[in-house]
Design a protein around this motif. Structure first.
Motif, mmCIF file in Angstrom:
data_model
loop_
_atom_site.group_PDB
_atom_site.id
_atom_site.type_symbol
_atom_site.label_atom_id
_atom_site.label_comp_id
_atom_site.label_asym_id
_atom_site.label_seq_id
_atom_site.Cartn_x
_atom_site.Cartn_y
_atom_site.Cartn_z
ATOM 1 N N ARG A 45 4.993 53.330 21.821
ATOM 2 C CA ARG A 45 5.661 52.098 21.366
ATOM 3 C C ARG A 45 5.784 52.125 19.846
ATOM 4 O O ARG A 45 4.838 52.438 19.139
ATOM 5 C CB ARG A 45 4.861 50.872 21.810
ATOM 6 N N ILE A 63 10.441 51.782 22.360
ATOM 7 C CA ILE A 63 9.711 53.023 22.640
ATOM 8 C C ILE A 63 10.389 54.183 21.910
ATOM 9 O O ILE A 63 11.611 54.271 21.869
ATOM 10 C CB ILE A 63 9.698 53.319 24.166
ATOM 11 N N ASP A 113 3.359 51.748 27.567
ATOM 12 C CA ASP A 113 3.774 52.065 26.205
ATOM 13 C C ASP A 113 3.706 53.565 25.929
ATOM 14 O O ASP A 113 4.482 54.092 25.147
ATOM 15 C CB ASP A 113 2.895 51.349 25.191
#
Length: 104
Positions: free
Chosen positions: A54, A33, A66
């Motif tokens: 992400r 991330i 994400d």
């Protein structure tokens, strides 16, 4: 620019990454991330807003998302900082963060 090691913690998981602060902007990443945002400082207290996305395939992030946005409030010293955050997409999941200044 200042660079920090950052430790993220929820009740279910934790993780580490690196954050760079410069001119009220922050950016950083961990294994999967990346994060970016804005920071305002008032004495030894600060507020920050951070967004994530992400950057690589791999394991789930510590929140299982994400992309998310976090509003932080915290206290900083010359070499470290600690803050608590509210994740907008998961407001009932507290997020704690500790930052430690990296030397060199």
């Amino acid at each position: 620019m200042s660079r920090y090691t950052v430790w993220f913690k929820t009740a279910q998981a934790d993780g580490v990454g690196i954050v760079e602060l410069a001119d009220e902007r922050l950016s950083g990443r961990d294994a999967v991330i990346e994060y970016s945002g804005r920071l305002t400082q008032d004495g030894d207290t600060f507020k920050a807003t951070v967004s994530t996305r992400r950057h690589s395939p791999g394991h789930a992030g510590i929140l299982g998302l994400d992309e998310f946005d976090v509003d932080f409030e915290g206290i900083s010293g010359p070499r470290n900082a600690a803050c608590s955050g509210t994740v907008r997409q998961l407001p009932d999941v507290p997020l704690e963060v500790v930052l430690v200044l990296m030397e060199g």
